[in-house]
Design an enzyme around this catalytic site. Structure first.
Site, PDB file in Angstrom:
ATOM      1  N   GLY A  12     -23.395  -7.486 -26.943  1.00  0.00           N
ATOM      2  CA  GLY A  12     -23.048  -6.436 -25.981  1.00  0.00           C
ATOM      3  C   GLY A  12     -22.748  -5.116 -26.661  1.00  0.00           C
ATOM      4  O   GLY A  12     -21.781  -4.428 -26.313  1.00  0.00           O
ATOM      5  N   ASN A  91     -18.535 -10.076 -28.117  1.00  0.00           N
ATOM      6  CA  ASN A  91     -17.971  -8.999 -27.298  1.00  0.00           C
ATOM      7  C   ASN A  91     -18.483  -9.003 -25.861  1.00  0.00           C
ATOM      8  O   ASN A  91     -17.745  -8.681 -24.940  1.00  0.00           O
ATOM      9  CB  ASN A  91     -18.289  -7.650 -27.960  1.00  0.00           C
ATOM     10  CG  ASN A  91     -18.053  -6.498 -27.024  1.00  0.00           C
ATOM     11  OD1 ASN A  91     -16.908  -6.175 -26.699  1.00  0.00           O
ATOM     12  ND2 ASN A  91     -19.131  -5.889 -26.548  1.00  0.00           N
ATOM     13  N   SER A 143      -8.865 -10.693 -23.361  1.00  0.00           N
ATOM     14  CA  SER A 143      -8.226  -9.645 -22.550  1.00  0.00           C
ATOM     15  C   SER A 143      -6.766 -10.018 -22.356  1.00  0.00           C
ATOM     16  O   SER A 143      -6.414 -11.209 -22.366  1.00  0.00           O
ATOM     17  CB  SER A 143      -8.906  -9.570 -21.178  1.00  0.00           C
ATOM     18  OG  SER A 143      -8.109  -8.833 -20.276  1.00  0.00           O
ATOM     19  N   TYR A 156     -11.557 -14.145 -14.084  1.00  0.00           N
ATOM     20  CA  TYR A 156     -11.750 -13.376 -15.322  1.00  0.00           C
ATOM     21  C   TYR A 156     -10.701 -13.786 -16.369  1.00  0.00           C
ATOM     22  O   TYR A 156     -11.029 -14.077 -17.525  1.00  0.00           O
ATOM     23  CB  TYR A 156     -11.656 -11.881 -15.022  1.00  0.00           C
ATOM     24  CG  TYR A 156     -11.780 -10.997 -16.237  1.00  0.00           C
ATOM     25  CD1 TYR A 156     -13.014 -10.832 -16.869  1.00  0.00           C
ATOM     26  CD2 TYR A 156     -10.672 -10.329 -16.765  1.00  0.00           C
ATOM     27  CE1 TYR A 156     -13.131 -10.018 -17.985  1.00  0.00           C
ATOM     28  CE2 TYR A 156     -10.785  -9.516 -17.881  1.00  0.00           C
ATOM     29  CZ  TYR A 156     -12.013  -9.361 -18.490  1.00  0.00           C
ATOM     30  OH  TYR A 156     -12.129  -8.566 -19.599  1.00  0.00           O
ATOM     31  N   ALA A 158      -9.024 -16.525 -16.498  1.00  0.00           N
ATOM     32  CA  ALA A 158      -9.237 -17.924 -16.916  1.00  0.00           C
ATOM     33  C   ALA A 158     -10.355 -18.018 -17.953  1.00  0.00           C
ATOM     34  O   ALA A 158     -10.263 -18.795 -18.910  1.00  0.00           O
ATOM     35  CB  ALA A 158      -9.567 -18.783 -15.694  1.00  0.00           C
ATOM     36  N   THR A 159     -11.414 -17.230 -17.769  1.00  0.00           N
ATOM     37  CA  THR A 159     -12.502 -17.275 -18.770  1.00  0.00           C
ATOM     38  C   THR A 159     -11.999 -16.784 -20.126  1.00  0.00           C
ATOM     39  O   THR A 159     -12.377 -17.318 -21.170  1.00  0.00           O
ATOM     40  CB  THR A 159     -13.722 -16.411 -18.356  1.00  0.00           C
ATOM     41  OG1 THR A 159     -13.360 -15.027 -18.293  1.00  0.00           O
ATOM     42  CG2 THR A 159     -14.290 -16.850 -17.018  1.00  0.00           C
ATOM     43  N   ILE A 189      -8.817  -0.488 -21.341  1.00  0.00           N
ATOM     44  CA  ILE A 189      -9.574   0.386 -22.233  1.00  0.00           C
ATOM     45  C   ILE A 189     -10.504   1.264 -21.395  1.00  0.00           C
ATOM     46  O   ILE A 189     -11.087   0.798 -20.400  1.00  0.00           O
ATOM     47  CB  ILE A 189     -10.404  -0.450 -23.246  1.00  0.00           C
ATOM     48  CG1 ILE A 189      -9.510  -1.450 -23.989  1.00  0.00           C
ATOM     49  CG2 ILE A 189     -11.131   0.475 -24.228  1.00  0.00           C
ATOM     50  CD1 ILE A 189      -8.400  -0.864 -24.841  1.00  0.00           C
TER      51      ILE A 189
END
Lengths: 247, 79
Positions: A12, A91, A143, A156, A158-159, A189
């Protein structure tokens, strides 16, 4: 230059934090396999410019994170370079916010597919290169949503929690092969990713941040450079928050 | 060097044992062939024969002999 003569893979790397990493790694002398989902004139220009500015080699690799055949083909391409793979930065990812009771199975499965299953598989492939050479540094981008919990980010978060659990587990397994594995947990960010957040939510987050501002992509990238370098040679299995200090 | 010689050399190099010991060797017969040794073995086999093994085959490579069958799936005849 902290990464002179090192070879890194950054997924990414066409935008946001990944793009900042591409530049920061090149500034520090690393050659890079720069991943993007698909080819574009902007990405090609970015690669050419960064490669020229910092006198490093940058090789593009393209695959959709949900397409395992494409991923495997890219790994074969990397293997054909017959170079060491010293650093992997996982990333790439997506953020698709939805309130708990409004989260469909599609949202659930799609985010896990991209943010965890694909990263798990790609890391399996790439870590085998590192096992051969008995060294390497793997950096996963999670995150603070995984650590703190925010409205609308049950999936999100949980991932990203899964990424942290993977980091802790494989850092033990791979340590015996001289491979370090760490995770960066960025706060809010200033990238395109926050476009899905309302202005009010962003302002609330800034108010809850000690430094009273959004983070900049290069601030996450610099942490990744540190974790990729020998300056962090005794650090593995850790989650490093780059969040401006949460209050 | 034949494929059999290359294949045998990988086991000898990774586990530091003689050819005679290798022929009937099974996973966890010796302390060197533990889970960590297994991943090192797989990485070296992939490098030597320029292949990428599927996870099922990595799990399935439970002996020196079984490994020969698995190599054949990737077009590598061990003889």
């Amino acid at each position: 230059m902290l990464l002179k003569n090192k070879n890194a893979i950054i997924t990414g790397s066409n935008r946001g934090i990944g793009k900042a990493m591409l530049i920061a790694f090149a500034q520090n002398g690393a050659n890079i396999w720069a991943h993007s989902r698909k080819e574009s004139p902007e990405f090609t220009e970015l690669i050419n410019t960064v490669s020229k500015d910092y006198n490093v080699q940058i090789w593009p690799i393209y695959f959709d994170l949900t397409n395992y055949a494409e991923m495997k083909n890219s790994v074969k391409q990397i293997n054909e370079y017959k170079k060491t793979v010293d650093i992997l930065v996982n990333n790439a990812g997506i953020m698709n916010n939805s309130l708990f009771q409004m989260t469909t199975k599609d949202i659930l499965y799609n985010q896990f597919e991209i943010n965890f299953f694909s990263i798990f598989t790609f890391t399996q492939y790439i870590s085998k290169f590192m096992v051969r050479q008995n060294s390497g540094s793997i950096i996963n981008i999670a995150s603070i949503a995984a650590l703190d919990g925010f409205d609308g980010q049950s999936v999100y978060g949980a991932t990203k929690s899964a990424i942290i659990a993977m980091t802790r587990s494989i850092s033990n397994e791979l340590s015996l092969n001289g491979i370090r594995v760490n995770t960066i947990a960025p706060g809010i960010i200033d990238t395109d990713l926050i476009n899905v957040m309302s202005k009010e939510v962003i302002e609330k987050n800034i108010a809850n941040t000690a430094l009273k501002r959004l983070g900049k992509p290069f601030e996450v990238a610099n942490t990744a450079v540190f974790l990729a370098s020998e300056y962090s040679s005794y650090i593995t299995g850790q989650v490093i928050r780059v969040d401006g200090g949460r209050l | 060097m034949t494929n059999l010689e290359k294949y045998t050399n990988v086991f000898a190099e990774i586990f530091g044992i003689s050819e005679k010991q290798i022929e009937k060797l099974k996973y966890q017969d010796i302390k060197q062939w533990d889970s960590v040794g297994h991943m090192t073995l797989i990485a070296k086999l992939e490098e030597t024969f320029d292949i990428m093994m599927d996870t099922e085959d990595i799990i399935g490579l439970s002996s020196f002999e079984k490994g020969k069958e698995i190599m054949a799936k990737y077009g590598i005849e061990i003889k």
